[in-house]
Design a protein around this motif. Structure first.
Motif, PDB file in Angstrom:
ATOM      1  N   ALA A   1       0.858  -1.182   0.000  1.00  0.00           N
ATOM      2  CA  ALA A   1       0.000   0.000   0.000  1.00  0.00           C
ATOM      3  C   ALA A   1       0.895   1.234   0.000  1.00  0.00           C
ATOM      4  O   ALA A   1       1.844   1.310   0.775  1.00  0.00           O
ATOM      5  CB  ALA A   1      -0.881  -0.006   1.237  1.00  0.00           C
ATOM      6  N   PRO A   2       0.612   2.187  -0.862  1.00  0.00           N
ATOM      7  CA  PRO A   2       1.441   3.398  -0.923  1.00  0.00           C
ATOM      8  C   PRO A   2       1.080   4.380   0.189  1.00  0.00           C
ATOM      9  O   PRO A   2       0.070   4.226   0.877  1.00  0.00           O
ATOM     10  CB  PRO A   2       1.072   3.988  -2.284  1.00  0.00           C
ATOM     11  CG  PRO A   2      -0.364   3.597  -2.453  1.00  0.00           C
ATOM     12  CD  PRO A   2      -0.464   2.215  -1.840  1.00  0.00           C
ATOM     13  N   VAL A   3       1.894   5.403   0.343  1.00  0.00           N
ATOM     14  CA  VAL A   3       1.532   6.531   1.203  1.00  0.00           C
ATOM     15  C   VAL A   3       0.275   7.147   0.587  1.00  0.00           C
ATOM     16  O   VAL A   3       0.178   7.295  -0.630  1.00  0.00           O
ATOM     17  CB  VAL A   3       2.664   7.582   1.249  1.00  0.00           C
ATOM     18  CG1 VAL A   3       2.227   8.801   2.053  1.00  0.00           C
ATOM     19  CG2 VAL A   3       3.938   6.982   1.820  1.00  0.00           C
TER      20      VAL A   3
ATOM     21  N   SER B   1       2.610   4.223   4.258  1.00  0.00           N
ATOM     22  CA  SER B   1       2.586   3.071   3.356  1.00  0.00           C
ATOM     23  C   SER B   1       2.580   1.807   4.207  1.00  0.00           C
ATOM     24  O   SER B   1       2.716   1.864   5.435  1.00  0.00           O
ATOM     25  CB  SER B   1       3.836   3.086   2.474  1.00  0.00           C
ATOM     26  OG  SER B   1       4.992   2.944   3.296  1.00  0.00           O
ATOM     27  N   ALA B   2       2.468   0.652   3.568  1.00  0.00           N
ATOM     28  CA  ALA B   2       2.553  -0.620   4.298  1.00  0.00           C
ATOM     29  C   ALA B   2       3.898  -0.710   5.016  1.00  0.00           C
ATOM     30  O   ALA B   2       3.968  -1.108   6.182  1.00  0.00           O
ATOM     31  CB  ALA B   2       2.357  -1.790   3.340  1.00  0.00           C
ATOM     32  N   GLU B   3       4.956  -0.307   4.336  1.00  0.00           N
ATOM     33  CA  GLU B   3       6.295  -0.317   4.936  1.00  0.00           C
ATOM     34  C   GLU B   3       6.353   0.632   6.137  1.00  0.00           C
ATOM     35  O   GLU B   3       6.915   0.302   7.183  1.00  0.00           O
ATOM     36  CB  GLU B   3       7.327   0.106   3.885  1.00  0.00           C
ATOM     37  CG  GLU B   3       8.731   0.219   4.414  1.00  0.00           C
ATOM     38  CD  GLU B   3       9.705   0.791   3.394  1.00  0.00           C
ATOM     39  OE1 GLU B   3      10.889   0.868   3.739  1.00  0.00           O
ATOM     40  OE2 GLU B   3       9.293   1.176   2.283  1.00  0.00           O
ATOM     41  N   GLY B   4       5.766   1.806   5.991  1.00  0.00           N
ATOM     42  CA  GLY B   4       5.743   2.775   7.079  1.00  0.00           C
ATOM     43  C   GLY B   4       4.965   2.283   8.279  1.00  0.00           C
ATOM     44  O   GLY B   4       5.359   2.493   9.422  1.00  0.00           O
ATOM     45  N   ARG B   5       3.838   1.596   8.037  1.00  0.00           N
ATOM     46  CA  ARG B   5       3.057   1.029   9.150  1.00  0.00           C
ATOM     47  C   ARG B   5       3.859  -0.015   9.905  1.00  0.00           C
ATOM     48  O   ARG B   5       3.836  -0.066  11.128  1.00  0.00           O
ATOM     49  CB  ARG B   5       1.763   0.417   8.648  1.00  0.00           C
ATOM     50  CG  ARG B   5       0.699   1.441   8.468  1.00  0.00           C
ATOM     51  CD  ARG B   5      -0.675   0.809   8.658  1.00  0.00           C
ATOM     52  NE  ARG B   5      -1.671   1.799   8.376  1.00  0.00           N
ATOM     53  CZ  ARG B   5      -2.196   2.600   9.294  1.00  0.00           C
ATOM     54  NH1 ARG B   5      -1.811   2.505  10.536  1.00  0.00           N
ATOM     55  NH2 ARG B   5      -3.096   3.489   8.970  1.00  0.00           N
ATOM     56  N   LYS B   6       4.567  -0.866   9.152  1.00  0.00           N
ATOM     57  CA  LYS B   6       5.405  -1.889   9.797  1.00  0.00           C
ATOM     58  C   LYS B   6       6.478  -1.253  10.670  1.00  0.00           C
ATOM     59  O   LYS B   6       6.885  -1.825  11.674  1.00  0.00           O
ATOM     60  CB  LYS B   6       6.059  -2.787   8.747  1.00  0.00           C
ATOM     61  CG  LYS B   6       5.106  -3.756   8.109  1.00  0.00           C
ATOM     62  CD  LYS B   6       5.816  -4.606   7.078  1.00  0.00           C
ATOM     63  CE  LYS B   6       4.824  -5.436   6.291  1.00  0.00           C
ATOM     64  NZ  LYS B   6       5.449  -6.150   5.175  1.00  0.00           N
ATOM     65  N   ALA B   7       6.919  -0.062  10.289  1.00  0.00           N
ATOM     66  CA  ALA B   7       7.951   0.652  11.048  1.00  0.00           C
ATOM     67  C   ALA B   7       7.358   1.504  12.168  1.00  0.00           C
ATOM     68  O   ALA B   7       8.074   2.230  12.842  1.00  0.00           O
ATOM     69  CB  ALA B   7       8.771   1.526  10.105  1.00  0.00           C
ATOM     70  N   GLY B   8       6.036   1.436  12.356  1.00  0.00           N
ATOM     71  CA  GLY B   8       5.395   2.171  13.440  1.00  0.00           C
ATOM     72  C   GLY B   8       4.732   3.466  13.037  1.00  0.00           C
ATOM     73  O   GLY B   8       4.216   4.192  13.886  1.00  0.00           O
TER      74      GLY B   8
END
Length: 134
Positions: A14-16, A74-81
């Motif tokens: 998922a993007p920002v 993004s999905a990556e950002g969510r995983k990073a908190g």
């Protein structure tokens, strides 16, 4: 009958997402007559480009802070908190450029927001935050 093995596919990312309020108070000339509201949306879309997505929604129920923009990780950002960041009083082009630059850098959870956006951040109630459309 033997089952075929499942094909391994990468999970979609998922993007920002930049959500721009365009309801009763945000995005209307009656409240902010000196702001080019359609131009704001186009400037954000051009600045964000393929790094994320920009969408307009009818109302985010945070009218005291108009014009409201929410930058969701993004999905990556969510995983990073990373969590959605609510920005109010987004009225000037330099603010739009800073939001676009932040999205280009990865957004919440991946990159720190430009320092001047700190002045625009505000907290919303859980009810309002959970009502953010997908």
């Amino acid at each position: 009958m033997a089952r075929r093995p499942r094909k391994e596919t990468a999970a979609p990312t998922a993007p920002v997402t930049v959500t721009v309020c365009r309801g009763c108070c945000c995005g209307v000339a009656a409240k902010h007559p000196d702001v080019d509201h359609p131009g704001q949306l186009e400037r954000l879309r051009a600045g964000v480009g393929t790094a994320g997505r920009v969408r307009a929604v009818p109302c985010l129920d945070a009218c005291d802070h108009s014009n409201v923009v929410v930058v969701s990780p993004s999905a990556e950002g969510r995983k990073a908190g990373g969590r959605p960041v609510w920005l109010g009083w987004v009225l000037a082009d330099d603010m739009l450029d800073e939001i676009a630059d932040w999205v280009q850098a990865g957004g919440p959870g991946v990159a720190e927001p430009p320092g001047t956006l700190d002045l625009q951040q505000f907290a919303v109630s859980r009810r309002v935050g959970q009502g953010l459309p997908n």
